[in-house]
Design an enzyme around this catalytic site. Structure first.
Site, mmCIF file in Angstrom:
data_model
loop_
_atom_site.group_PDB
_atom_site.id
_atom_site.type_symbol
_atom_site.label_atom_id
_atom_site.label_comp_id
_atom_site.label_asym_id
_atom_site.label_seq_id
_atom_site.Cartn_x
_atom_site.Cartn_y
_atom_site.Cartn_z
ATOM 1 N N GLU A 82 57.287 40.179 36.335
ATOM 2 C CA GLU A 82 57.780 38.736 35.152
ATOM 3 C C GLU A 82 58.270 39.422 34.357
ATOM 4 O O GLU A 82 58.202 38.435 32.831
ATOM 5 C CB GLU A 82 55.936 38.496 34.670
ATOM 6 C CG GLU A 82 54.990 38.387 36.031
ATOM 7 C CD GLU A 82 53.567 37.895 35.168
ATOM 8 O OE1 GLU A 82 53.374 38.426 34.335
ATOM 9 O OE2 GLU A 82 52.751 36.956 35.650
ATOM 10 N N GLU A 96 51.144 37.695 43.545
ATOM 11 C CA GLU A 96 50.497 38.349 42.456
ATOM 12 C C GLU A 96 50.121 36.057 42.314
ATOM 13 O O GLU A 96 50.840 35.570 43.437
ATOM 14 C CB GLU A 96 50.608 38.414 41.009
ATOM 15 C CG GLU A 96 50.622 39.437 40.652
ATOM 16 C CD GLU A 96 51.054 39.655 39.471
ATOM 17 O OE1 GLU A 96 50.193 38.854 38.107
ATOM 18 O OE2 GLU A 96 51.319 40.546 38.942
HETATM 19 P P1 P53 Z 1 45.538 38.219 33.738
HETATM 20 C C1 P53 Z 1 50.799 35.387 32.068
HETATM 21 C C2 P53 Z 1 50.886 34.236 32.851
HETATM 22 C C3 P53 Z 1 50.472 34.387 33.929
HETATM 23 C C4 P53 Z 1 50.420 35.328 34.753
HETATM 24 O O1 P53 Z 1 46.676 37.249 34.288
HETATM 25 C C5 P53 Z 1 50.566 36.916 33.692
HETATM 26 C C6 P53 Z 1 50.065 36.278 32.564
HETATM 27 C C7 P53 Z 1 50.066 37.246 31.860
HETATM 28 O O2 P53 Z 1 48.675 37.428 30.759
HETATM 29 O O3 P53 Z 1 50.620 37.634 33.859
HETATM 30 C C8 P53 Z 1 50.123 38.486 35.487
HETATM 31 O O4 P53 Z 1 45.363 39.561 33.528
HETATM 32 C C9 P53 Z 1 50.032 39.739 35.828
HETATM 33 C C10 P53 Z 1 49.542 40.931 35.716
HETATM 34 C C11 P53 Z 1 48.115 40.493 34.729
HETATM 35 C C12 P53 Z 1 47.523 38.521 36.033
HETATM 36 O O5 P53 Z 1 48.826 37.817 36.005
HETATM 37 O O6 P53 Z 1 45.598 37.659 32.102
HETATM 38 O O7 P53 Z 1 51.390 40.798 36.196
HETATM 39 O O8 P53 Z 1 49.312 42.066 34.468
HETATM 40 O O9 P53 Z 1 47.137 41.024 34.840
HETATM 41 C C13 P53 Z 1 46.297 38.452 35.379
HETATM 42 O O10 P53 Z 1 43.934 37.217 33.975
#
Ligand code: P53
Length: 480
Positions: free
Chosen positions: A179, A378
């Site tokens: 990201e 993801e």
């Molecule tokens: P969490 C922001 C927006 C989209 C994805 O996020 C993001 C974030 C940062 O929070 O992070 C990604 O754990 C990232 C992972 C993360 C996952 O999305 O905040 O690549 O490390 O855990 C989910 O709910």
């Protein structure tokens, strides 16, 4: 020839995690302190604090996480039971180079990933590896100012070279920076720190600093792509972009152009990584802003010669943007100010707007721009799970979210002709949230008994979504 009417036969159904969010063992095997190790637990709506080093009396949820470091053999057995064909994780940079600037790697750290990859291959699970996922050595922050420094390119390239050589026969799929574009939101302390090890100083222009740090990162990424291909020409090395489509809030042409500029501002990283050059609007913007960035002609050659093989991306949500009454000619997009609520979609408890069709939109958008294979690395639904009287988690809400997204993903492939390598839903085993540091914001098909206060047995158990996803994989996505 590729059969575009169905998902690939070798479609990489998998699951995604990141080292710092599940491994724990933060000081085991000679591991150094990473940026994730100095971030406290937050809560829904409460930001994580970035402390000056590891301080006594603070709750650092990544220190133990779900202790995968000591549970990986049993966990990988569970992943095999789930039927995974791929497992996306990252290599914690600090296990290999505890401070980041050493010449010699730490053998215990290298051995840990050798053992993990062997364990995965035992069950026919393909590792998909991110080189840098929000876990750079903290020493590089205190000594060099993080990615503000050009020297960090050399440290990263050395790290990449060492692990590419070591795992050249065990890992084929790689991504450089997770990201990388989160930091486009330069008002977010979290994004600048986790992407780039940057803590903005008083009086510092965060936007300029971001453009400089991100430039060094795309150069480092391009060098890694070139070196990786020399070490093993079969390597597939991708970008990793946080795809949050930004829609115009209305059909007003000013909102349309605002959304265009917003997309350009969030996704130029992919332009550089996939096209090998800066987009014209950004070069002009950086000049007009007087940033005077250190971007050399040699750097431009590196970028052109280090294009990625595929577009890896995360997808959770979309947003909408609205033009101000007095937009400057630049139509400058500021994420913290310009986003408006989209009244046509629902949102999760954390305010993440649920938009399955946005995934299809995103895949078409990437395809039109880059004409490269894609990999959804993801996607998922963070929720508070409740253990029912029967001792199980019945997470139909999670299954609903994933089913709707997989349906749209299939339309993008089967109707729109997108070449998709795989789908690895996020946090398929419960882990520490990156954004909030919570355990109770869960994404998993596998429940882990641990709560926000850090209490629990760490015992793993299967949620309803586990059986559902196993069936999805077994039918190659035919039966959702
Ligand atoms: P969490 C922001 C927006 C989209 C994805 O996020 C993001 C974030 C940062 O929070 O992070 C990604 O754990 C990232 C992972 C993360 C996952 O999305 O905040 O690549 O490390 O855990 C989910 O709910």
């Amino acid at each position: 020839s590729v059969d575009m009417t169905k998902l690939r036969k070798d479609f990489l159904w998998g699951g995604a995690v990141a080292a710092h969010q599940l491994e724990g063992g933060w000081q085991d095997g000679g591991k150094g302190v990473s940026v994730a190790d100095v971030m406290t637990a937050g809560a829904n709506g409460v930001e994580r604090q970035i402390t000056d080093g590891v301080l006594p009396g603070q709750n650092y949820p990544n220190h133990e996480a779900i202790d995968f470091y000591h549970h990986y053999k049993d966990d990988v057995k569970l992943f095999a039971d789930l039927g995974l064909k791929a497992f996306r994780t990252s290599i914690a940079w600090t296990r290999i180079f505890p401070n980041g600037d050493e010449d010699e790697p730490n053998e215990a750290g290298l051995q840990f990933y050798d053992d993990l990859f062997d364990e995965l291959h035992k069950y026919g699970i393909e590792p998909v590896i991110t080189l840098s996922h929000f876990e750079m050595p903290y020493h590089l922050v205190t000594e060099y100012g993080g990615w503000r420094s050009r020297k960090v390119i050399d440290f990263f390239v050395h790290f990449a070279t060492v692990v590419f050589k070591r795992y050249k026969d065990k890992v084929k799929y790689w991504m450089t920076f997770n990201e990388i574009n989160n930091q486009a939101n330069t008002d977010a302390a979290f994004a600048l720190f986790t992407n780039s090890g940057v803590k903005v100083e008083p009086g510092e222009d965060a936007e300029r600093t971001m453009y400089q740090a991100a430039h060094y990162e795309v150069v480092a990424s391009a060098l890694a792509v070139q070196i990786g291909h020399q070490i093993n020409p079969d390597f597939q090395i991708g970008a990793m972009i946080a795809m949050v489509p930004l829609y115009p809030a209305s059909p007003n042409p000013r909102d349309i152009f605002k959304a265009e500029r917003a997309m350009q501002t969030r996704y130029w990283f992919a332009d550089v990584q996939a096209n090998g050059a800066y987009p014209a609007w950004l070069t002009q913007y950086q000049a007009d802003a007087g940033f005077d960035l250190d971007i050399t002609l040699a750097d431009r050659d590196v970028l052109a010669a280090g294009k990625v093989d595929y577009i890896g991306f995360s997808y959770y949500m979309s947003n909408a943007v609205k033009a101000k009454d007095d937009e400057p000619d630049s139509y400058k997009y500021e994420e913290s100010k310009d986003i408006v609520r989209n009244p046509t979609v629902e949102a999760s408890e954390w305010g993440w707007q649920i938009d399955p069709q946005g995934l299809r939109y995103a895949m078409n958008w990437f395809n039109d721009r880059f004409h490269l294979p894609q990999f959804i690395v993801e996607n998922g639904f963070g929720a508070i799970d409740k253990i029912d009287a029967d001792g199980h988690v019945h997470d139909d809400y999670r299954v609903d979210y994933l089913r709707q997204h997989i349906e749209q993903m299939k339309l993008a492939v089967e109707v729109d002709g997108v070449d998709l390598m795989g789908y690895t839903p996020w946090g398929f085993i419960d882990l520490v949230s990156a954004g909030t540091g919570q355990m109770d914001k869960r994404y998993g098909f596998i429940y882990v008994d641990k709560n926000d206060a850090g209490e629990g047995t760490l015992k793993r158990s299967k949620k309803d979504s586990f059986y559902w996803f196993r069936h999805v994989i077994a039918t190659n996505g035919e039966d959702l």
